[in-house]
Design a protein around this motif. Structure first.
Motif, mmCIF file in Angstrom:
data_model
loop_
_atom_site.group_PDB
_atom_site.id
_atom_site.type_symbol
_atom_site.label_atom_id
_atom_site.label_comp_id
_atom_site.label_asym_id
_atom_site.label_seq_id
_atom_site.Cartn_x
_atom_site.Cartn_y
_atom_site.Cartn_z
ATOM 1 N N SER A 1 23.049 54.556 55.693
ATOM 2 C CA SER A 1 23.597 54.187 56.898
ATOM 3 C C SER A 1 24.452 55.308 57.691
ATOM 4 O O SER A 1 24.758 55.197 58.822
ATOM 5 C CB SER A 1 24.607 52.938 56.904
ATOM 6 O OG SER A 1 25.627 53.330 56.337
ATOM 7 N N LYS A 2 24.569 56.421 56.837
ATOM 8 C CA LYS A 2 25.331 57.563 57.460
ATOM 9 C C LYS A 2 26.859 57.355 57.265
ATOM 10 O O LYS A 2 27.542 58.436 58.072
ATOM 11 C CB LYS A 2 24.725 58.061 58.726
ATOM 12 C CG LYS A 2 23.442 58.229 58.853
ATOM 13 C CD LYS A 2 22.677 59.282 57.815
ATOM 14 C CE LYS A 2 21.481 59.399 57.919
ATOM 15 N NZ LYS A 2 20.685 60.452 56.963
ATOM 16 N N ILE A 3 27.283 56.208 56.740
ATOM 17 C CA ILE A 3 28.862 56.206 56.683
ATOM 18 C C ILE A 3 29.458 57.004 55.537
ATOM 19 O O ILE A 3 28.799 57.016 54.435
ATOM 20 C CB ILE A 3 28.918 54.705 56.348
ATOM 21 C CG1 ILE A 3 28.668 53.759 57.580
ATOM 22 C CG2 ILE A 3 30.475 54.604 56.044
ATOM 23 C CD1 ILE A 3 28.854 52.329 57.418
ATOM 24 N N GLU A 4 30.562 57.630 55.691
ATOM 25 C CA GLU A 4 31.003 58.490 54.768
ATOM 26 C C GLU A 4 31.539 57.573 53.747
ATOM 27 O O GLU A 4 31.894 56.702 53.819
ATOM 28 C CB GLU A 4 32.053 59.342 55.309
ATOM 29 C CG GLU A 4 31.657 60.372 56.099
ATOM 30 C CD GLU A 4 32.722 61.421 56.401
ATOM 31 O OE1 GLU A 4 33.986 61.433 55.866
ATOM 32 O OE2 GLU A 4 32.485 62.571 56.996
ATOM 33 N N GLN A 5 31.473 58.120 52.204
ATOM 34 C CA GLN A 5 31.882 57.709 51.134
ATOM 35 C C GLN A 5 32.802 58.495 50.203
ATOM 36 O O GLN A 5 32.424 59.596 50.068
ATOM 37 C CB GLN A 5 30.830 56.998 50.315
ATOM 38 C CG GLN A 5 29.792 55.879 50.880
ATOM 39 C CD GLN A 5 28.831 55.332 49.933
ATOM 40 O OE1 GLN A 5 29.131 54.451 49.242
ATOM 41 N NE2 GLN A 5 27.746 55.787 50.202
ATOM 42 N N ALA A 6 33.881 57.983 49.699
ATOM 43 C CA ALA A 6 34.771 58.613 48.582
ATOM 44 C C ALA A 6 34.694 57.875 47.439
ATOM 45 O O ALA A 6 34.831 56.575 47.548
ATOM 46 C CB ALA A 6 36.136 58.885 49.286
ATOM 47 N N LEU A 7 34.881 58.637 46.305
ATOM 48 C CA LEU A 7 35.063 57.939 44.972
ATOM 49 C C LEU A 7 36.130 58.670 44.196
ATOM 50 O O LEU A 7 36.392 59.723 44.143
ATOM 51 C CB LEU A 7 33.743 58.145 44.024
ATOM 52 C CG LEU A 7 33.904 57.828 42.831
ATOM 53 C CD1 LEU A 7 33.933 56.252 42.749
ATOM 54 C CD2 LEU A 7 32.528 58.334 42.155
ATOM 55 N N ILE A 8 37.126 57.483 43.801
ATOM 56 C CA ILE A 8 38.017 57.843 42.785
ATOM 57 C C ILE A 8 37.723 57.393 41.365
ATOM 58 O O ILE A 8 37.278 55.900 41.389
ATOM 59 C CB ILE A 8 39.347 57.389 43.079
ATOM 60 C CG1 ILE A 8 39.948 58.080 44.419
ATOM 61 C CG2 ILE A 8 40.558 57.447 42.053
ATOM 62 C CD1 ILE A 8 41.432 57.575 44.796
ATOM 63 N N THR A 9 37.349 58.181 40.379
ATOM 64 C CA THR A 9 36.764 57.959 39.197
ATOM 65 C C THR A 9 37.410 58.559 38.071
ATOM 66 O O THR A 9 38.177 59.547 38.339
ATOM 67 C CB THR A 9 35.230 58.162 38.963
ATOM 68 O OG1 THR A 9 34.743 57.732 37.690
ATOM 69 C CG2 THR A 9 35.247 59.637 39.474
ATOM 70 N N ASN A 10 37.300 57.905 36.697
ATOM 71 C CA ASN A 10 38.143 58.471 35.584
ATOM 72 C C ASN A 10 37.068 59.605 35.158
ATOM 73 O O ASN A 10 37.417 60.477 34.283
ATOM 74 C CB ASN A 10 38.474 57.564 34.420
ATOM 75 C CG ASN A 10 37.402 56.833 34.041
ATOM 76 O OD1 ASN A 10 36.049 57.120 33.868
ATOM 77 N ND2 ASN A 10 37.649 55.427 33.580
ATOM 78 N N GLY A 11 35.872 59.441 35.718
ATOM 79 C CA GLY A 11 34.626 60.633 35.292
ATOM 80 C C GLY A 11 34.042 60.321 34.035
ATOM 81 O O GLY A 11 32.999 61.212 33.765
ATOM 82 N N LEU A 12 34.253 59.354 33.222
ATOM 83 C CA LEU A 12 33.664 59.282 31.790
ATOM 84 C C LEU A 12 32.406 58.876 32.055
ATOM 85 O O LEU A 12 31.561 59.181 31.047
ATOM 86 C CB LEU A 12 34.389 58.242 31.038
ATOM 87 C CG LEU A 12 34.201 58.211 29.687
ATOM 88 C CD1 LEU A 12 34.355 59.195 28.893
ATOM 89 C CD2 LEU A 12 34.926 56.876 28.862
#
Length: 359
Positions: A107-118
């Protein structure tokens, strides 16, 4: 590795960036949220002792798949600018997470992710490229400290995952976040150096806050003093476009400045800036109030998000929050600095005379 994306933390986190949404949205009454923060699971594959959701995660709640699909339909229909996957538990543990990311990305909406990366393995790389921003949790520099904080010996694997991401991500800003706590405050300088060496675009330090009043979470004044002394030794070489470490120490080891606003409303709510969706389905307007039913505007398990957002209850909570903001009751909120900037702009028409980054 040389950082080539040149993300400037001062620009990313400068509260003056809220002036243009205010100009666009100030006279409109029926608005979608500018952004939405999704805390859709309480499950986590870490057990960080400082986690502000530690007690609240005991109910092991997850928003069910059909409700998440309905929420994403609302997000797309409303044309929200950005979606922020974060909070409560680890978002990458959500069932069908990849499908939800794909749907929003299309849909072209921006996304951000906060993750512990495991969980970021080779098969996740194509998905990671669909995020505009990714922030990996950095907990320590030493393996032993990492295990004390998270409960697991994962330091080497996580650093390897960060290197892997940095090698393949091109348009995605890759950052790191470190919660300063009683186990890692003596490793802050090594953590800064690790982040530089790993090639991330920025590193944000966040002093632990004891939201759940468990005790023994926040740094003592003596520990804050040790932190200031350590940072002072490398102050001349600190890169302020990369980290907020200098600001943290100048603010007495606090993430937000301790002053509160008085005498004007919360503009963040007036311009319908953000909605927070919790893992129990509740919808809140302010992160510090998540879980407090006094400020909850509805629940996506009961009705569609659009109905909640356009409800009378939403207006009532805005009035309540405005009143509390005017009385100076708000603290530990990212909107405090934003509101000061907007208030100054409204009074003077000047957007650049009040530089007060919220970090």
């Amino acid at each position: 590795m040389i950082n080539t994306k040149k993300a400037d933390l001062n620009k990313l986190l400068n509260p003056e960036k809220v002036i243009w949404p205010y100009k666009e949205r100030k006279d409109k009454t029926s608005l979608a949220p500018f952004s939405m923060e999704l805390h859709l699971t309480s499950l986590c594959n870490f057990s960080c002792y400082h986690c502000s959701y530690q007690d609240r995660r005991s109910n092991r709640s997850v928003v069910d798949g059909s409700t998440i699909k309905g929420l994403i339909d609302s997000i797309i229909d409303l044309g929200i600018n950005g979606v922020y996957w974060s909070g409560g538990g680890e978002p990458t543990t959500i069932k069908d997470f990849t499908k939800y990311i794909d749907r929003i990305a299309n849909s072209k909406i921006e996304q951000a992710l906060i993750t512990n990366g495991l969980l970021i393995s080779d098969k996740w790389i194509p998905l990671m490229k669909k995020f505009n921003y990714i922030a990996i949790s950095f907990q320590a520099s030493r393996k032993e400290t990492y295990e004390k904080i998270t409960g697991y010996d994962v330091r080497d694997k996580l650093f390897s995952n960060v290197r892997k991401l940095n090698d393949v991500l091109e348009g995605t800003i890759l950052g790191a976040r470190c919660v300063i706590n009683k186990y890692n405050y003596k490793e802050i300088v090594p953590i800064y150096k690790d982040a530089k060496e790993l090639g991330v675009d920025y590193l944000i330090f966040i002093p632990a806050v004891d939201y759940e009043k468990r005790g023994n979470v926040e740094l003592s004044e003596e520990e804050k003093g040790y932190l200031r002394d350590e940072v002072k030794d490398i102050e001349s070489s600190l890169d302020d476009s990369f980290t907020n470490l200098r600001r943290i120490t100048k603010q007495g080891g606090a993430y937000y400045k301790k002053e509160v606003n008085r005498g004007f409303p919360c503009y963040a709510n007036q311009i319908r800036a953000t909605a927070f969706i919790n893992y129990d389905g509740g919808v809140w307007l302010c992160q510090p109030h998540i879980g407090n039913q006094k400020y909850c505007i509805g629940n996506i398990n009961d009705c569609k998000f659009t109905e909640i957002w356009n409800s009378q209850r939403h207006c009532e909570v805005i009035e309540l929050l405005d009143s509390e903001h005017e009385m100076g009751k708000c603290k530990n909120c990212r909107s405090i600095a934003y509101n000061r900037v907007l208030h100054n702009y409204i009074l003077t028409g000047a957007g650049n005379s009040f530089h007060d980054p919220f970090l």
